[in-house]
Write a protein that holds these residues in place. Structure first.
Motif, short mmCIF file in Angstrom:
data_model
loop_
_atom_site.label_atom_id
_atom_site.label_comp_id
_atom_site.label_asym_id
_atom_site.label_seq_id
_atom_site.Cartn_x
_atom_site.Cartn_y
_atom_site.Cartn_z
N LEU A 18 0.97 -1.27 -0.03
CA LEU A 18 0.08 0.01 0.14
C LEU A 18 0.91 1.00 0.09
CD1 LEU A 18 -3.24 0.69 0.13
CD2 LEU A 18 -2.80 0.65 2.76
N ILE A 19 0.87 1.96 -0.90
CA ILE A 19 2.03 3.20 -1.22
C ILE A 19 0.93 4.47 -0.70
CG2 ILE A 19 3.13 4.47 -2.90
CD1 ILE A 19 3.08 1.95 -4.42
N LEU A 20 1.52 5.17 0.29
CA LEU A 20 1.11 6.48 0.65
C LEU A 20 1.76 7.62 0.11
CD1 LEU A 20 0.13 5.68 4.31
CD2 LEU A 20 -1.36 5.12 2.21
N LEU A 39 -7.28 -4.79 1.27
CA LEU A 39 -6.23 -5.56 0.79
C LEU A 39 -6.07 -6.80 1.25
CD1 LEU A 39 -3.21 -2.95 0.00
CD2 LEU A 39 -4.41 -4.58 -1.65
N LEU A 40 -6.52 -6.76 2.75
CA LEU A 40 -6.24 -7.99 3.58
C LEU A 40 -7.52 -9.01 3.28
CD1 LEU A 40 -5.53 -6.61 7.07
CD2 LEU A 40 -4.12 -7.92 5.67
N PRO A 45 -2.66 -11.59 2.58
CA PRO A 45 -1.36 -11.81 2.51
C PRO A 45 -0.83 -12.21 3.99
CG PRO A 45 -1.79 -9.58 2.73
CD PRO A 45 -3.04 -10.28 2.73
N ARG A 46 0.30 -12.87 4.05
CA ARG A 46 1.11 -13.02 5.29
C ARG A 46 2.00 -12.08 5.79
NH1 ARG A 46 2.87 -19.23 6.19
NH2 ARG A 46 1.67 -20.13 4.34
N ALA A 73 -5.46 -4.61 12.07
CA ALA A 73 -5.15 -5.44 11.00
C ALA A 73 -4.44 -6.47 11.26
CB ALA A 73 -4.90 -4.54 9.88
N SER A 74 -3.36 -6.35 11.82
CA SER A 74 -2.46 -7.48 12.23
C SER A 74 -3.06 -8.64 12.99
CB SER A 74 -1.22 -6.92 12.87
OG SER A 74 -0.55 -6.14 12.16
N ARG A 75 -4.26 -8.56 13.43
CA ARG A 75 -5.02 -9.33 14.11
C ARG A 75 -5.44 -10.63 13.38
NH1 ARG A 75 -8.20 -5.37 17.86
NH2 ARG A 75 -6.46 -4.75 19.23
#
Length: 103
Positions: A18-20, A39-40, A45-46, A73-75
């Protein structure tokens, strides 16, 4: 403050990125969270990279909100890393407790 551009991409090796670009303010957090979530869900993705190389500034207090999105999101069993952060942005993220996510 300039506007924020969020560009999702899949690199040749399959990396989800993801590009900001521009400036990230409190009003942009929901857009950022939505882009991360999409995206998730789409790619599961891993590992996902948030490329900050084009980020010019973070509005005060925004680093904490960015990290909250990443922690949530990491959850989903996806490692999320923040890459290529400009010096001033890196400082703000470190001060907010983001060191573990910076590459």
């Amino acid at each position: 403050m300039s506007s924020l551009s969020i560009t999702p991409t899949i690199r040749a090796a399959g990396a989800v990125v993801l590009i900001l670009r521009g400036s990230l303010g409190r009003t942009d957090i929901s857009s950022f969270a939505g882009a991360v979530g999409r995206l998730l869900r789409a790619h599961r993705p891993r590992r996902m990279e948030v490329d900050l190389s084009g980020l010019l500034e973070l509005e005060p207090g925004t680093a904490e909100a960015v990290l909250a999105v990443i922690r949530t999101a990491s959850r989903e069993s996806t490692e999320i890393v923040l890459s290529h952060a400009p010096s001033a942005v890196r400082q703000q993220l470190r001060a907010a407790g983001g060191e573990p996510y910076l590459t």
